[in-house]
Design a protein around this motif. Structure first.
Motif, PDB file in Angstrom:
ATOM      1  N   THR A   1       0.808  -1.225   0.000  1.00 58.82           N
ATOM      2  CA  THR A   1       0.000   0.000   0.000  1.00 58.82           C
ATOM      3  C   THR A   1       0.837   1.270   0.000  1.00 58.82           C
ATOM      4  O   THR A   1       0.296   2.370  -0.085  1.00 58.82           O
ATOM      5  CB  THR A   1      -0.931   0.030   1.220  1.00 58.82           C
ATOM      6  OG1 THR A   1      -0.141   0.038   2.409  1.00 58.82           O
ATOM      7  CG2 THR A   1      -1.855  -1.183   1.246  1.00 58.82           C
ATOM      8  N   GLY A   2       2.161   1.127   0.126  1.00 61.45           N
ATOM      9  CA  GLY A   2       3.027   2.304   0.145  1.00 61.45           C
ATOM     10  C   GLY A   2       3.255   2.854   1.537  1.00 61.45           C
ATOM     11  O   GLY A   2       3.383   4.068   1.720  1.00 61.45           O
TER      12      GLY A   2
ATOM     13  N   TYR B   1      -2.281   1.923  -3.031  1.00 64.41           N
ATOM     14  CA  TYR B   1      -0.987   2.573  -3.268  1.00 64.41           C
ATOM     15  C   TYR B   1      -1.178   3.968  -3.857  1.00 64.41           C
ATOM     16  O   TYR B   1      -0.568   4.945  -3.392  1.00 64.41           O
ATOM     17  CB  TYR B   1      -0.153   1.694  -4.200  1.00 64.41           C
ATOM     18  CG  TYR B   1       1.073   2.340  -4.789  1.00 64.41           C
ATOM     19  CD1 TYR B   1       2.250   2.449  -4.056  1.00 64.41           C
ATOM     20  CD2 TYR B   1       1.053   2.842  -6.091  1.00 64.41           C
ATOM     21  CE1 TYR B   1       3.385   3.040  -4.604  1.00 64.41           C
ATOM     22  CE2 TYR B   1       2.185   3.428  -6.646  1.00 64.41           C
ATOM     23  CZ  TYR B   1       3.340   3.521  -5.901  1.00 64.41           C
ATOM     24  OH  TYR B   1       4.463   4.098  -6.451  1.00 64.41           O
TER      25      TYR B   1
END
Length: 251
Positions: free
Chosen positions: A80-81, A106
């Motif tokens: 997901t960052g 993300y």
């Protein structure tokens, strides 16, 4: 006749599961990880800040990036960052992840960090990231990824390939229990859940019984600084991933 119908139904169910389950599992895992990261653990966040604290001191191999005091980072298994917050101002970020269903999460997360120049997700396993050029990356990042890959040694060789001379590999991974005298129960649970396939089934191929330190040490890096430790995780279920490994390896 009823036996034939039952057998046919079983065959159909098995076919449907084989065809659609991998995609469903990827969707479920992406959603689960996104939910999990919504409630950050302050102790874990502080620990990760420490892991990445020296990223701002890295000097790029690229003269153009040096003019802007920027570096090029490759993150494998970006998810997901969640690591955006630890990257230095102006970083150029290349990301690789085999799960296409992380993209929406993300994209939403990277909007919060306009100071990071992040590229689209390259949907690929790290073993097969041949599209990333040799000697083109200043820093490779891996956090809680190597537990679920198919070939750790191949990935590490890929990391060495893409890193520029003097480039660094930052890693933070959960590993198998290393203090078997004090935590033998945890070790036994890790072995049981991994060997039966229960944990990998629910956590998208993750195994609790890996320790990648030796593979990193023998891969051919010029220098490896690493530490086995216990992550400051309070969640009862995730005590199983408390044994951890962090460090930096330099090409």
């Amino acid at each position: 006749m009823s036996y034939l119908v039952t057998a046919l139904c079983v065959v159909v169910v098995i076919w449907v599961l084989k065809k659609f389950w991998p995609d469903l599992r990827h969707r479920y895992f992406a959603s689960f990880m996104n939910s999990l990261t919504q409630d950050s653990d302050a102790k874990v966040e502080e620990m990760k800040k420490d892991v990445f604290s020296k990223l701002s001191t890295v000097v790029s191999h690229d003269p153009e990036l040096r003019k802007h005091n920027a570096i090029k980072i490759l993150e494998i298994g970006v998810g997901t960052g969640t690591n955006f917050a630890y990257y230095p101002e102006g970083a150029r970020l290349v990301v690789v992840d085999p799960n296409p269903h992380f993209k929406a999460y993300y994209d939403n997360n990277r909007k919060k960090f306009p100071n990071i120049h992040s590229e689209e997700i390259i949907v690929s396993t790290a073993e097969n990231m041949d599209m990333v050029a040799d000697n083109s990356i200043d820093v490779v990042v891996s956090t809680l990824v190597l537990c679920s890959v198919e070939n750790i040694n191949k990935i590490i060789q890929q990391i060495l390939r893409v890193l520029a001379p003097g480039g660094k590999f930052y890693f933070y991974e959960h590993i198998k229990e290393f203090d078997t005298e004090r935590h033998s129960t945890r070790q036994k649970i890790q072995v049981f859940l991994s060997s039966t396939g229960i944990w990998p089934f629910f956590f998208d191929g993750c195994y609790l019984t890996r320790d990648m330190l030796e593979a990193i040490q023998q891969a051919g890096f010029s220098k490896v600084q690493a530490l086995r430790f216990y992550s400051p995780i309070d969640n009862f279920v995730f005590q199983l991933v408390k044994p951890s490994l962090k460090g930096v390896a330099e090409k």
